[in-house]
Motif scaffolding. Sequence first.
Motif, PDB file in Angstrom:
ATOM      1  N   ARG A 549       0.813  -1.215   0.000  1.00  0.00           N
ATOM      2  CA  ARG A 549       0.000   0.000   0.000  1.00  0.00           C
ATOM      3  C   ARG A 549       0.844   1.261   0.000  1.00  0.00           C
ATOM      4  O   ARG A 549       1.871   1.343   0.669  1.00  0.00           O
ATOM      5  CB  ARG A 549      -0.920   0.003   1.226  1.00  0.00           C
ATOM      6  CG  ARG A 549      -1.576   1.362   1.518  1.00  0.00           C
ATOM      7  CD  ARG A 549      -2.711   1.242   2.500  1.00  0.00           C
ATOM      8  NE  ARG A 549      -2.332   0.908   3.847  1.00  0.00           N
ATOM      9  CZ  ARG A 549      -2.255   1.777   4.856  1.00  0.00           C
ATOM     10  NH1 ARG A 549      -2.493   3.055   4.647  1.00  0.00           N
ATOM     11  NH2 ARG A 549      -1.960   1.380   6.070  1.00  0.00           N
ATOM     12  N   ILE A 550       0.399   2.258  -0.772  1.00  0.00           N
ATOM     13  CA  ILE A 550       0.964   3.607  -0.747  1.00  0.00           C
ATOM     14  C   ILE A 550      -0.176   4.556  -0.402  1.00  0.00           C
ATOM     15  O   ILE A 550      -1.258   4.475  -0.988  1.00  0.00           O
ATOM     16  CB  ILE A 550       1.576   3.998  -2.106  1.00  0.00           C
ATOM     17  CG1 ILE A 550       2.810   3.136  -2.397  1.00  0.00           C
ATOM     18  CG2 ILE A 550       1.939   5.475  -2.132  1.00  0.00           C
ATOM     19  CD1 ILE A 550       3.385   3.328  -3.784  1.00  0.00           C
ATOM     20  N   THR A 551       0.052   5.442   0.561  1.00  0.00           N
ATOM     21  CA  THR A 551      -0.970   6.418   0.941  1.00  0.00           C
ATOM     22  C   THR A 551      -0.376   7.809   0.892  1.00  0.00           C
ATOM     23  O   THR A 551       0.747   8.021   1.359  1.00  0.00           O
ATOM     24  CB  THR A 551      -1.506   6.135   2.359  1.00  0.00           C
ATOM     25  OG1 THR A 551      -2.147   4.862   2.376  1.00  0.00           O
ATOM     26  CG2 THR A 551      -2.521   7.190   2.783  1.00  0.00           C
ATOM     27  N   SER A 552      -1.111   8.758   0.314  1.00  0.00           N
ATOM     28  CA  SER A 552      -0.649  10.145   0.293  1.00  0.00           C
ATOM     29  C   SER A 552      -1.636  11.012   1.058  1.00  0.00           C
ATOM     30  O   SER A 552      -2.849  10.805   0.998  1.00  0.00           O
ATOM     31  CB  SER A 552      -0.487  10.649  -1.143  1.00  0.00           C
ATOM     32  OG  SER A 552      -1.710  10.618  -1.837  1.00  0.00           O
ATOM     33  N   VAL A 553      -1.105  11.966   1.791  1.00  0.00           N
ATOM     34  CA  VAL A 553      -1.904  12.891   2.604  1.00  0.00           C
ATOM     35  C   VAL A 553      -1.529  14.317   2.235  1.00  0.00           C
ATOM     36  O   VAL A 553      -0.350  14.624   2.032  1.00  0.00           O
ATOM     37  CB  VAL A 553      -1.662  12.636   4.110  1.00  0.00           C
ATOM     38  CG1 VAL A 553      -2.156  13.804   4.962  1.00  0.00           C
ATOM     39  CG2 VAL A 553      -2.330  11.347   4.547  1.00  0.00           C
ATOM     40  N   ILE A 554      -2.525  15.184   2.148  1.00  0.00           N
ATOM     41  CA  ILE A 554      -2.298  16.600   1.855  1.00  0.00           C
ATOM     42  C   ILE A 554      -2.491  17.406   3.136  1.00  0.00           C
ATOM     43  O   ILE A 554      -3.514  17.253   3.813  1.00  0.00           O
ATOM     44  CB  ILE A 554      -3.287  17.116   0.793  1.00  0.00           C
ATOM     45  CG1 ILE A 554      -3.214  16.258  -0.479  1.00  0.00           C
ATOM     46  CG2 ILE A 554      -3.025  18.583   0.477  1.00  0.00           C
ATOM     47  CD1 ILE A 554      -4.345  16.504  -1.442  1.00  0.00           C
ATOM     48  N   GLU A 555      -1.516  18.247   3.458  1.00  0.00           N
ATOM     49  CA  GLU A 555      -1.672  19.162   4.584  1.00  0.00           C
ATOM     50  C   GLU A 555      -1.756  20.582   4.050  1.00  0.00           C
ATOM     51  O   GLU A 555      -0.900  21.019   3.274  1.00  0.00           O
ATOM     52  CB  GLU A 555      -0.499  19.043   5.563  1.00  0.00           C
ATOM     53  CG  GLU A 555      -0.664  19.989   6.761  1.00  0.00           C
ATOM     54  CD  GLU A 555       0.450  19.878   7.782  1.00  0.00           C
ATOM     55  OE1 GLU A 555       0.273  20.423   8.896  1.00  0.00           O
ATOM     56  OE2 GLU A 555       1.500  19.277   7.469  1.00  0.00           O
ATOM     57  N   ASN A 556      -2.779  21.295   4.467  1.00  0.00           N
ATOM     58  CA  ASN A 556      -2.969  22.683   4.082  1.00  0.00           C
ATOM     59  C   ASN A 556      -2.754  23.570   5.318  1.00  0.00           C
ATOM     60  O   ASN A 556      -3.598  23.615   6.204  1.00  0.00           O
ATOM     61  CB  ASN A 556      -4.380  22.887   3.514  1.00  0.00           C
ATOM     62  CG  ASN A 556      -4.679  24.342   3.208  1.00  0.00           C
ATOM     63  OD1 ASN A 556      -3.772  25.152   3.091  1.00  0.00           O
ATOM     64  ND2 ASN A 556      -5.959  24.664   3.075  1.00  0.00           N
ATOM     65  N   LYS A 557      -1.611  24.261   5.377  1.00  0.00           N
ATOM     66  CA  LYS A 557      -1.293  25.102   6.533  1.00  0.00           C
ATOM     67  C   LYS A 557      -1.800  26.534   6.368  1.00  0.00           C
ATOM     68  O   LYS A 557      -1.668  27.338   7.286  1.00  0.00           O
ATOM     69  CB  LYS A 557       0.225  25.130   6.748  1.00  0.00           C
ATOM     70  CG  LYS A 557       0.810  23.816   7.239  1.00  0.00           C
ATOM     71  CD  LYS A 557       2.289  23.980   7.553  1.00  0.00           C
ATOM     72  CE  LYS A 557       2.858  22.730   8.204  1.00  0.00           C
ATOM     73  NZ  LYS A 557       4.283  22.885   8.561  1.00  0.00           N
ATOM     74  N   SER A 558      -2.357  26.826   5.201  1.00  0.00           N
ATOM     75  CA  SER A 558      -2.780  28.202   4.931  1.00  0.00           C
ATOM     76  C   SER A 558      -4.108  28.528   5.604  1.00  0.00           C
ATOM     77  O   SER A 558      -4.779  27.651   6.159  1.00  0.00           O
ATOM     78  CB  SER A 558      -2.912  28.418   3.421  1.00  0.00           C
ATOM     79  OG  SER A 558      -4.074  27.760   2.927  1.00  0.00           O
ATOM     80  N   GLU A 559      -4.483  29.787   5.518  1.00  0.00           N
ATOM     81  CA  GLU A 559      -5.730  30.271   6.115  1.00  0.00           C
ATOM     82  C   GLU A 559      -6.917  30.102   5.160  1.00  0.00           C
ATOM     83  O   GLU A 559      -8.052  30.420   5.514  1.00  0.00           O
ATOM     84  CB  GLU A 559      -5.595  31.758   6.490  1.00  0.00           C
ATOM     85  CG  GLU A 559      -4.500  32.060   7.501  1.00  0.00           C
ATOM     86  CD  GLU A 559      -4.843  31.562   8.900  1.00  0.00           C
ATOM     87  OE1 GLU A 559      -6.032  31.282   9.152  1.00  0.00           O
ATOM     88  OE2 GLU A 559      -3.922  31.451   9.737  1.00  0.00           O
TER      89      GLU A 559
END
Length: 616
Positions: A549-559
């Motif tokens: 398995r490969i999993t990708s996660v997106i983090e959005n630090k913006s406002e």
Amino acid sequence: QKVTCSESSQAKKSQHAEEAIFYMNCRAAYLTVLKSSLENIKSKEQLSLVLQQAGRNPSQKTVNKYWTSQTTTLNFDDFCTILKKEKPATKTELLEAFGKIDTDNTGYILHDELYKILTTRGEKMTQDEVSAITKQADFNCGGKLDYNKFCDLYLTTSEQCCKTAREKLEVDSRWRQQQFGSQAEASSEGITLPMSKPSPRIARKTDHKLAPTKGESRTPSRPSSAQSCKASISTTLSMGASSNRTTKLIEPDTMKEWQCAQSKGCFYLEEDGEIISHKYRLHLPQRSTVCITIKPLNVRQVEGKSCHWLSVDTALYILKENETQENLQLVSFTEQQNKEMFGWKGELGSGVYWLLPFTTGCRLKKVKTQIAGEAKLVYRGEDGELALTKEFRAALLDIFETIDLDGNGLLSLEEYNFFELRTSGEKCDEEAWAVCKENFDMRKNELTRQGFMDLNLMEANDREGDPSDLWVTLLSLGYNKALEMTEACPFVIDIYAEKCKPRLKAIYLEAGSWQLNRAICKSVVNKGEAKVMDGCENIIIYTYKAGRRITSVIENKSENKVIIHVNNEQSKNCLSNRGLTVFAVEVAPKSMMVSQHVMPLNEQEEWLYNGVHSLL
């Protein structure tokens, strides 16, 4: 061949165009009532209002079906799912309904008769409400309702609601910016629609910074590949063919000395693609080294029947309960692999833990297959009595094996109620269980295999051999009409503890909770590779690989919310849980969400993952 390809291309364009129009109408209706597609529906009244803006006329029964006692909010994707299920009424359907009242087929219904029906049947209307209908001059004359004219006005009004909502969407620039690009400029072939991810049935409070929640970070309904990308980042991973990796989780000789607890469970695939499963509470009376494993349950194989579920990936996320059940802390998850088994070994302190089963959805998904013929469930013997067929009995034995969670060969009331909740949505109380005890074989107040068989035979007898109710049960448990289990994956969990007796118990049967989503994101962030998007330091893509398995996660630090376009077109021999090679996801401010899970299509061959994330 060119003609065939052209026809296929035209058909795809037409389908994409229809879907694009559907989602545009959804968004138009939603934004007529709410300020943003990220804002949630917070009441029955709001739900009813947005449905009306979408040209529906929901009854209270319809609203209650989607807004239960456990519902606190519904998001935009939930709304789209509801609209897919609740089709607008056609004139033919309306005329048929009126025709049942107008048995003489005159085209009219007397006001007195209409008043009597509307105030005494179904969702009863008040006298004033009925008067409001009968006073309309457009379709009333001489104390009669011209229901043909009424239907025309009804449909015109419904379409006008949709039209007004679309016009508002086009006029208001603030709403127009949320359409994900210009419809005119977008290529029809470039429009792709990701699978909707409905919210869990039981809503809980959420950690806004970490967990994707209803309406806060979700898959947008209509991305377009024609849009310009501000920044992008590419991740490439080359994976070898699977050799059924083996990691020694525990020494065989040592394991004999450790104490064990075991429980079975199952992943069930819902009609809308959502996956639900059992959730477990683990109690450890003292600190101990433990080994926790999960694998698909290999129930008795029927000759000629394939076991689709054995290739489904499984995992367990281990969360520590602190002061409350709401406050769960991720401990670890099963990432070590031994063939089809996944496990974790480590030390846990005394206390209560939650084990949340997980499957990516890459292998457990809706698949349209041609069924040669419907399997026969019951037949009448020479004496005229009903009996279960050999094939149905074999399926029932497999079902019994799956729902017998503790594996003692008997069904407790608690185990039977998981079965009842899945198949009928209701529970069996103590009084009803006592009646079962009087009529079916039980031991120590638990139902035997034979008792379970007889219970299903009684259901067939109640319907005089009509198998409709039996099929409802089978289909809800993941079986198709050929009696193959294709939309469920039974599994077994084993807990080994060195210094104490672990206690494991199934507590819920529900969709993946926000705690599970948060745990997945945290595990990928903790163990995966992080890449900051070029030209946009507030967007980080985490990629984690483990075994198959490969999993990708997106983090959005913006406002601000961001829309990320994901392209897998350069990947080889890959299967994404999204079911698409190109899609988009919308991520709320200051939050994380799973972009996708990817597995090899053919495990015996090498596979290449190439995921390009671009900021629109």
